[in-house]
Write a protein that holds these residues in place. Structure first.
Motif, PDB file in Angstrom:
ATOM      1  N   SER A   1       0.150   9.158   0.982  1.00 34.25           N
ATOM      2  CA  SER A   1       0.734   7.916   1.620  1.00 34.25           C
ATOM      3  C   SER A   1       1.192   6.739   0.653  1.00 34.25           C
ATOM      4  O   SER A   1       2.530   6.288   0.688  1.00 34.25           O
ATOM      5  CB  SER A   1      -0.187   7.161   2.730  1.00 34.25           C
ATOM      6  OG  SER A   1      -0.100   5.844   2.427  1.00 34.25           O
ATOM      7  N   LYS A   2       0.398   6.439  -0.421  1.00 36.08           N
ATOM      8  CA  LYS A   2       0.906   5.595  -1.508  1.00 36.08           C
ATOM      9  C   LYS A   2       2.056   6.473  -2.140  1.00 36.08           C
ATOM     10  O   LYS A   2       2.799   5.609  -2.655  1.00 36.08           O
ATOM     11  CB  LYS A   2      -0.212   5.620  -2.477  1.00 36.08           C
ATOM     12  CG  LYS A   2      -1.161   4.863  -1.864  1.00 36.08           C
ATOM     13  CD  LYS A   2      -0.868   3.300  -2.520  1.00 36.08           C
ATOM     14  CE  LYS A   2      -2.081   2.171  -1.873  1.00 36.08           C
ATOM     15  NZ  LYS A   2      -3.305   2.271  -1.169  1.00 36.08           N
ATOM     16  N   MET A   3       1.987   7.584  -2.530  1.00 33.76           N
ATOM     17  CA  MET A   3       2.981   8.254  -3.269  1.00 33.76           C
ATOM     18  C   MET A   3       4.298   8.342  -2.364  1.00 33.76           C
ATOM     19  O   MET A   3       5.411   8.425  -3.200  1.00 33.76           O
ATOM     20  CB  MET A   3       2.639   9.835  -3.582  1.00 33.76           C
ATOM     21  CG  MET A   3       1.385   9.783  -4.538  1.00 33.76           C
ATOM     22  SD  MET A   3       1.763   9.108  -6.230  1.00 33.76           S
ATOM     23  CE  MET A   3       0.876   7.556  -5.971  1.00 33.76           C
TER      24      MET A   3
ATOM     25  N   GLY B   1      -2.025   2.875 -11.036  1.00 37.29           N
ATOM     26  CA  GLY B   1      -2.594   1.816 -10.215  1.00 37.29           C
ATOM     27  C   GLY B   1      -2.849   2.148  -8.591  1.00 37.29           C
ATOM     28  O   GLY B   1      -3.795   1.760  -8.149  1.00 37.29           O
ATOM     29  N   ASP B   2      -1.788   2.995  -8.163  1.00 42.63           N
ATOM     30  CA  ASP B   2      -1.902   3.285  -6.856  1.00 42.63           C
ATOM     31  C   ASP B   2      -3.044   4.169  -6.542  1.00 42.63           C
ATOM     32  O   ASP B   2      -3.674   4.092  -5.550  1.00 42.63           O
ATOM     33  CB  ASP B   2      -0.450   4.386  -6.550  1.00 42.63           C
ATOM     34  CG  ASP B   2       0.646   3.470  -6.083  1.00 42.63           C
ATOM     35  OD1 ASP B   2       0.544   2.291  -5.965  1.00 42.63           O
ATOM     36  OD2 ASP B   2       1.646   3.769  -6.064  1.00 42.63           O
ATOM     37  N   VAL B   3      -3.261   5.099  -7.560  1.00 40.84           N
ATOM     38  CA  VAL B   3      -4.465   6.061  -7.444  1.00 40.84           C
ATOM     39  C   VAL B   3      -5.882   5.243  -7.355  1.00 40.84           C
ATOM     40  O   VAL B   3      -6.469   5.331  -6.408  1.00 40.84           O
ATOM     41  CB  VAL B   3      -4.751   6.937  -8.570  1.00 40.84           C
ATOM     42  CG1 VAL B   3      -5.923   7.680  -8.571  1.00 40.84           C
ATOM     43  CG2 VAL B   3      -3.575   8.049  -8.640  1.00 40.84           C
ATOM     44  N   PHE B   4      -5.834   3.954  -8.158  1.00 35.41           N
ATOM     45  CA  PHE B   4      -7.154   3.291  -8.160  1.00 35.41           C
ATOM     46  C   PHE B   4      -7.266   2.571  -6.761  1.00 35.41           C
ATOM     47  O   PHE B   4      -8.313   2.406  -6.223  1.00 35.41           O
ATOM     48  CB  PHE B   4      -7.210   2.283  -9.432  1.00 35.41           C
ATOM     49  CG  PHE B   4      -7.696   2.991 -10.543  1.00 35.41           C
ATOM     50  CD1 PHE B   4      -9.156   3.183 -10.502  1.00 35.41           C
ATOM     51  CD2 PHE B   4      -6.763   3.783 -11.461  1.00 35.41           C
ATOM     52  CE1 PHE B   4      -9.775   3.784 -11.921  1.00 35.41           C
ATOM     53  CE2 PHE B   4      -7.396   4.343 -12.536  1.00 35.41           C
ATOM     54  CZ  PHE B   4      -8.912   4.576 -12.844  1.00 35.41           C
ATOM     55  N   SER B   5      -6.325   2.168  -6.277  1.00 34.00           N
ATOM     56  CA  SER B   5      -6.040   1.340  -5.028  1.00 34.00           C
ATOM     57  C   SER B   5      -6.546   2.082  -3.805  1.00 34.00           C
ATOM     58  O   SER B   5      -6.529   1.560  -2.734  1.00 34.00           O
ATOM     59  CB  SER B   5      -5.084   0.435  -5.170  1.00 34.00           C
ATOM     60  OG  SER B   5      -3.654   1.226  -4.760  1.00 34.00           O
ATOM     61  N   SER B   6      -6.189   3.616  -4.071  1.00 33.54           N
ATOM     62  CA  SER B   6      -6.274   4.397  -2.793  1.00 33.54           C
ATOM     63  C   SER B   6      -8.114   4.864  -2.844  1.00 33.54           C
ATOM     64  O   SER B   6      -8.388   5.459  -1.821  1.00 33.54           O
ATOM     65  CB  SER B   6      -5.844   5.690  -3.090  1.00 33.54           C
ATOM     66  OG  SER B   6      -4.381   5.442  -3.257  1.00 33.54           O
ATOM     67  N   ILE B   7      -8.724   4.354  -3.769  1.00 30.31           N
ATOM     68  CA  ILE B   7     -10.244   4.739  -3.556  1.00 30.31           C
ATOM     69  C   ILE B   7     -10.797   4.060  -2.418  1.00 30.31           C
ATOM     70  O   ILE B   7     -10.711   2.593  -2.303  1.00 30.31           O
ATOM     71  CB  ILE B   7     -10.811   4.351  -4.894  1.00 30.31           C
ATOM     72  CG1 ILE B   7     -10.353   5.379  -6.003  1.00 30.31           C
ATOM     73  CG2 ILE B   7     -12.200   4.390  -4.807  1.00 30.31           C
ATOM     74  CD1 ILE B   7     -10.824   5.241  -7.484  1.00 30.31           C
ATOM     75  N   ILE B   8     -11.326   4.620  -1.569  1.00 30.50           N
ATOM     76  CA  ILE B   8     -12.146   4.035  -0.254  1.00 30.50           C
ATOM     77  C   ILE B   8     -13.718   3.855  -0.801  1.00 30.50           C
ATOM     78  O   ILE B   8     -14.427   4.637  -1.254  1.00 30.50           O
ATOM     79  CB  ILE B   8     -12.194   4.997   0.765  1.00 30.50           C
ATOM     80  CG1 ILE B   8     -10.580   5.234   1.263  1.00 30.50           C
ATOM     81  CG2 ILE B   8     -12.872   4.287   1.965  1.00 30.50           C
ATOM     82  CD1 ILE B   8     -10.654   6.464   2.097  1.00 30.50           C
TER      83      ILE B   8
ATOM     84  N   GLU C   1       5.314   5.961  -0.453  1.00 33.82           N
ATOM     85  CA  GLU C   1       5.778   4.496  -0.493  1.00 33.82           C
ATOM     86  C   GLU C   1       6.446   4.532  -1.820  1.00 33.82           C
ATOM     87  O   GLU C   1       7.424   3.760  -1.978  1.00 33.82           O
ATOM     88  CB  GLU C   1       4.612   3.548  -0.335  1.00 33.82           C
ATOM     89  CG  GLU C   1       4.919   2.395  -0.393  1.00 33.82           C
ATOM     90  CD  GLU C   1       5.934   1.693   0.396  1.00 33.82           C
ATOM     91  OE1 GLU C   1       6.428   2.365   1.580  1.00 33.82           O
ATOM     92  OE2 GLU C   1       6.446   0.528   0.201  1.00 33.82           O
ATOM     93  N   LEU C   2       5.784   5.176  -2.833  1.00 26.59           N
ATOM     94  CA  LEU C   2       6.324   4.938  -4.434  1.00 26.59           C
ATOM     95  C   LEU C   2       7.789   5.585  -4.383  1.00 26.59           C
ATOM     96  O   LEU C   2       8.521   5.251  -5.018  1.00 26.59           O
ATOM     97  CB  LEU C   2       5.373   5.663  -5.150  1.00 26.59           C
ATOM     98  CG  LEU C   2       5.703   5.503  -6.821  1.00 26.59           C
ATOM     99  CD1 LEU C   2       5.811   4.435  -7.200  1.00 26.59           C
ATOM    100  CD2 LEU C   2       4.698   6.367  -7.629  1.00 26.59           C
ATOM    101  N   LYS C   3       7.731   7.011  -3.647  1.00 29.98           N
ATOM    102  CA  LYS C   3       9.202   7.583  -3.784  1.00 29.98           C
ATOM    103  C   LYS C   3      10.152   6.825  -3.153  1.00 29.98           C
ATOM    104  O   LYS C   3      11.348   6.824  -3.619  1.00 29.98           O
ATOM    105  CB  LYS C   3       8.895   8.817  -2.889  1.00 29.98           C
ATOM    106  CG  LYS C   3       8.516  10.004  -3.861  1.00 29.98           C
ATOM    107  CD  LYS C   3       8.689  11.446  -3.281  1.00 29.98           C
ATOM    108  CE  LYS C   3       8.491  12.484  -4.292  1.00 29.98           C
ATOM    109  NZ  LYS C   3       8.239  13.507  -3.449  1.00 29.98           N
ATOM    110  N   ARG C   4       9.901   6.123  -1.916  1.00 33.04           N
ATOM    111  CA  ARG C   4      10.854   5.253  -1.289  1.00 33.04           C
ATOM    112  C   ARG C   4      11.344   4.037  -2.126  1.00 33.04           C
ATOM    113  O   ARG C   4      12.448   3.758  -2.358  1.00 33.04           O
ATOM    114  CB  ARG C   4      10.046   4.629  -0.092  1.00 33.04           C
ATOM    115  CG  ARG C   4      11.076   3.896   0.954  1.00 33.04           C
ATOM    116  CD  ARG C   4      10.287   3.243   2.095  1.00 33.04           C
ATOM    117  NE  ARG C   4       9.655   2.113   1.527  1.00 33.04           N
ATOM    118  CZ  ARG C   4      10.085   1.076   1.566  1.00 33.04           C
ATOM    119  NH1 ARG C   4      11.497   0.760   1.658  1.00 33.04           N
ATOM    120  NH2 ARG C   4       9.404   0.126   0.857  1.00 33.04           N
ATOM    121  N   LYS C   5      10.314   3.725  -2.872  1.00 33.72           N
ATOM    122  CA  LYS C   5      10.783   2.400  -3.576  1.00 33.72           C
ATOM    123  C   LYS C   5      11.555   3.042  -4.846  1.00 33.72           C
ATOM    124  O   LYS C   5      12.633   2.442  -5.387  1.00 33.72           O
ATOM    125  CB  LYS C   5       9.260   1.754  -4.433  1.00 33.72           C
ATOM    126  CG  LYS C   5       8.773   0.892  -3.116  1.00 33.72           C
ATOM    127  CD  LYS C   5       7.696   0.106  -4.217  1.00 33.72           C
ATOM    128  CE  LYS C   5       6.951  -1.134  -2.980  1.00 33.72           C
ATOM    129  NZ  LYS C   5       5.569  -0.896  -3.408  1.00 33.72           N
TER     130      LYS C   5
END
Ligand SMILES: Nc1ncnc2c1ncn2[C@@H]1O[C@H](COP(=O)(O)OP(=O)(O)O)[C@@H](O)[C@H]1O
Ligand SMILES: [Mg+2]
Length: 257
Positions: free
Chosen positions: A61-63, A87-94, A65-69
């Motif tokens: 999902s983060k990726m 940064g996106d990978v780290f912020s995806s950690i649950i 969003e990134l593509k859209r940006k």
């Protein structure tokens, strides 16, 4: 020593189940930092450990969003793209109570799964440095290995059930490891759902490989309680200690850590 342990094998042989048993063992016996990377797009580790994962929780999902940006040129120009991805990978950690999870998720639309696979490949190393144990649930396909995703993995556990296709995939993975010169400290074979009468077949098979870095880890029986937990959506982390498969799991996983 830090351990990065990946579970591989044909779809349905019990990779996610075995990972969950290992995770249960680790969380009950060690206060170490643990990261679970769920890189199988076809299933969620979350399902077997009682954490419902929405698409918005996933790296996919983060990726997206990134593509859209990128398409809308909304990204800061002064920041390198790989830094943003990291940064996106780290912020995806649950964050769970006893461990963290990174859910890769399935990329939506026509986009190729390899983009996100590549992202992950490049960060496994960075990510796993922060944890004592990193457990990776690998996708059923072998592309994961032929693209050298496994280069940072210390222990590869190839799971097979007593079936021709399970054995075939196990052998194919071992061949691929040689073909693309992947280096693992240990390669373990784990027989899942084996009746006593068929154990010898796998023992012989492993012997015939004649590879001294490939070792038989052990066998799990077919376990009604595991089936029942799966069917009822109960977390395998809550299996009672008396569960016979968990008893075996504790013994055999001791060999790895
Ligand atoms: N030892 C076992 N005894 C009973 N059922 C099992 C056992 N191992 C796996 N299963 C069941 O088999 C199915 C596939 O297991 P799973 O771990 O999801 O496989 P994979 O991750 O390799 O695709 C699940 O329904 C799981 O509950
Ligand atoms: Mg699975």
């Amino acid at each position: 020593m830090k351990k990065v342990i990946a579970f591989a094998g044909k779809g349905g042989v019990g990779k996610t189940t075995s990972l969950a048993l290992f995770l249960k063992f680790l969380t009950e016996n060690d206060s170490a930092d643990i990261l679970v990377i769920d890189s199988d797009p076809d299933a969620n580790v979350g399902d077997v450990i009682g954490r419902k994962v929405d698409f918005s929780d996933t790296l996919a999902s983060k990726m997206q969003e990134l593509k859209r940006k990128i398409e809308k040129q909304l990204l800061p120009l002064d920041m390198p793209k790989n830094q943003i991805i990291e940064g996106d990978v780290f912020s995806s950690i649950i964050e769970m109570d006893d461990f963290d999870i990174l859910e890769m998720g399935r990329q939506e639309g026509s986009g190729c799964y390899c983009f996100i696979n590549n992202v992950l490949k490049n960060v496994v190393d960075t990510l796993s440095k922060n944890y004592q144990f990193t457990l990776i649930d690998s996708p059923a396909g072998l592309e994961h290995f032929s693209r050298k995703t496994g280069r940072d993995v210390t222990d590869l556990i190839i799971v097979t059930d007593p079936s021709k296709m399970g054995f075939h995939t196990m052998k194919r993975i071992i061949e691929l490891i040689d073909e693309v010169s992947l280096k693992f400290e240990n390669i373990w074979i784990l027989g899942n759902r084996f009746p006593d009468s068929l154990k010898e077949v796998l023992e012989k098979e492993v012997e015939n490989l004649k590879k001294n870095n490939v070792k038989l880890l052990g066998f799990f029986p077919d376990d009604n309680q595991i089936l029942e937990y799966n069917f009822n959506g109960k977390s395998l982390l809550e299996l009672p200690d008396s569960n016979p498969t968990y008893q075996i799991a504790k013994e055999i996983f001791k060999e790895i850590i």
